[in-house]
Design an enzyme around this catalytic site. Structure first.
Site, PDB file in Angstrom:
ATOM      1  N   GLY A 123       6.169   7.230  -7.006  1.00  0.00           N
ATOM      2  CA  GLY A 123       7.397   7.288  -6.229  1.00  0.00           C
ATOM      3  C   GLY A 123       8.684   7.372  -6.997  1.00  0.00           C
ATOM      4  O   GLY A 123       9.742   7.028  -6.469  1.00  0.00           O
ATOM      5  N   ALA A 182      12.093   6.747  -5.167  1.00  0.00           N
ATOM      6  CA  ALA A 182      12.741   5.470  -5.469  1.00  0.00           C
ATOM      7  C   ALA A 182      14.137   5.688  -6.035  1.00  0.00           C
ATOM      8  O   ALA A 182      15.068   4.933  -5.741  1.00  0.00           O
ATOM      9  CB  ALA A 182      11.885   4.670  -6.442  1.00  0.00           C
ATOM     10  N   GLY A 202       2.948   9.994  -9.048  1.00  0.00           N
ATOM     11  CA  GLY A 202       2.308   9.255  -7.971  1.00  0.00           C
ATOM     12  C   GLY A 202       2.785   7.840  -7.793  1.00  0.00           C
ATOM     13  O   GLY A 202       2.160   7.064  -7.058  1.00  0.00           O
ATOM     14  N   LYS A 210       6.659   2.531  -7.224  1.00  0.00           N
ATOM     15  CA  LYS A 210       5.914   2.315  -5.984  1.00  0.00           C
ATOM     16  C   LYS A 210       4.423   2.448  -6.287  1.00  0.00           C
ATOM     17  O   LYS A 210       3.989   3.460  -6.831  1.00  0.00           O
ATOM     18  CB  LYS A 210       6.332   3.344  -4.936  1.00  0.00           C
ATOM     19  CG  LYS A 210       5.478   3.340  -3.667  1.00  0.00           C
ATOM     20  CD  LYS A 210       5.852   4.467  -2.722  1.00  0.00           C
ATOM     21  CE  LYS A 210       5.500   5.829  -3.258  1.00  0.00           C
ATOM     22  NZ  LYS A 210       4.038   6.058  -3.353  1.00  0.00           N
ATOM     23  N   ASP A 222       8.480   9.705   1.195  1.00  0.00           N
ATOM     24  CA  ASP A 222       8.378   8.393   0.558  1.00  0.00           C
ATOM     25  C   ASP A 222       9.723   7.673   0.437  1.00  0.00           C
ATOM     26  O   ASP A 222       9.752   6.500   0.058  1.00  0.00           O
ATOM     27  CB  ASP A 222       7.767   8.523  -0.845  1.00  0.00           C
ATOM     28  CG  ASP A 222       6.251   8.587  -0.818  1.00  0.00           C
ATOM     29  OD1 ASP A 222       5.659   8.302   0.246  1.00  0.00           O
ATOM     30  OD2 ASP A 222       5.651   8.912  -1.855  1.00  0.00           O
TER      31      ASP A 222
END
Length: 285
Positions: A102, A106, A100, A15, A135
């Protein structure tokens, strides 16, 4: 999603927060965001297969230091279905940890998609997904997305622009809590409303240049090596934008074409052999 001999393999794309505007903070401490998120062709992979009990195995270049226990986010995602079904889950960790981009979120989202197929069950509701992490909801899709609120409001915008991207992480861990705690202002302007057509690369870069990552300044204070990464990316021939993703320390640069991106990657690998450097582009949708 692919299926191989009864196993389901689900990509967990990296991400990239092309923008990240911190627009407020709730009374419970959660920060309000306005962030434009895209996903890349590069990422981790979650594979699930039928088994009598629930297990997790972690392999891949960044598996060291991760624990395959019940607190792992992938295992928490599996338990969020609220059933006692078994599955043999393998997480292939290709992305740096706590970087940073994800990775953990994910991975959880990929596990939800894969297990839904394996078990023939619906994916848990949005409130359950949000409890896994702010997230995780946005990672349920690979489309270009605008994330609002604490991560609970997602506007999917279709395929991401076909940008040539270079990801760089200096192999330095940055505390998300420390970065948010270092924000000088918790109430900043949201993104500009005049978002361009994703098919126009030049307009996209021009628009992105006028946006921000509000976490970049406190992250650079917490980890000064981020300055070196961003300076090195900006100095490369063909670089049109260099910015940090999420709360760091991974940074990205957009390039005018794949040739200049690949040349920059080769240059940086020579000058900074300890950095993680990866060429990529938009994830397929």
């Amino acid at each position: 999603m692919t299926t191989t001999k009864g196993a389901f393999c689900e990509p967990a794309p990296a991400k990239v927060n092309l923008t990240l505007h911190v627009t407020g903070q709730r009374a419970d401490g959660y920060h309000l965001l306005d962030s434009l998120v895209m996903f890349t062709a590069l990422g981790d992979v979650v594979t699930v297969a039928a088994a009598e009990r629930l297990t997790l195995t972690i392999d891949g270049p960044f598996s060291a230091g991760l624990t395959a226990d019940n607190d792992n986010l992938v295992m928490r995602a599996a338990r969020s279905f609220g059933v006692t079904n078994g599955a043999a889950i393998t997480l292939t960790k290709n992305l740096p940890v706590a970087s940073g981009i994800g990775g953990g979120s994910a991975d959880a989202a990929a596990a939800l998609r894969a297990l839904s197929r394996l078990w023939g069950l619906p994916i848990p509701d949005s409130a359950t997904i949000l409890k896994l992490g702010a997230d995780v909801p946005v990672c349920m899709t690979s489309e270009l997305s605008r994330m609002h609120g604490i991560g609970d409001r997602i506007d999917t915008l279709g395929p991401a622009p076909m940008l040539d991207i270079l990801l760089v992480n200096p192999n330095v861990a940055v505390s998300t809590a420390q970065v948010f705690g270092g924000l000088a202002s918790k109430s900043n302007a949201p993104m500009a409303a005049d978002m361009p057509d994703p098919r126009d690369r030049d307009d996209w870069v021009t628009w992105l240049l006028a946006q921000r990552n509000d976490l970049e300044t406190p992250a650079r204070i917490a980890a000064p090596t981020i300055d070196d990464v961003l300076g090195s990316l900006s100095a490369q021939v063909g670089s049109t934008l260099a910015r940090m993703s999420g709360s760091g320390a991974t940074c990205f640069a957009l390039f005018k074409d794949g040739t200049s991106r690949d040349a920059a990657a080769a240059t940086l690998r020579l000058s900074h052999p300890t950095w993680w450097i990866a060429e990529t582009g938009a994830a397929p949708t």
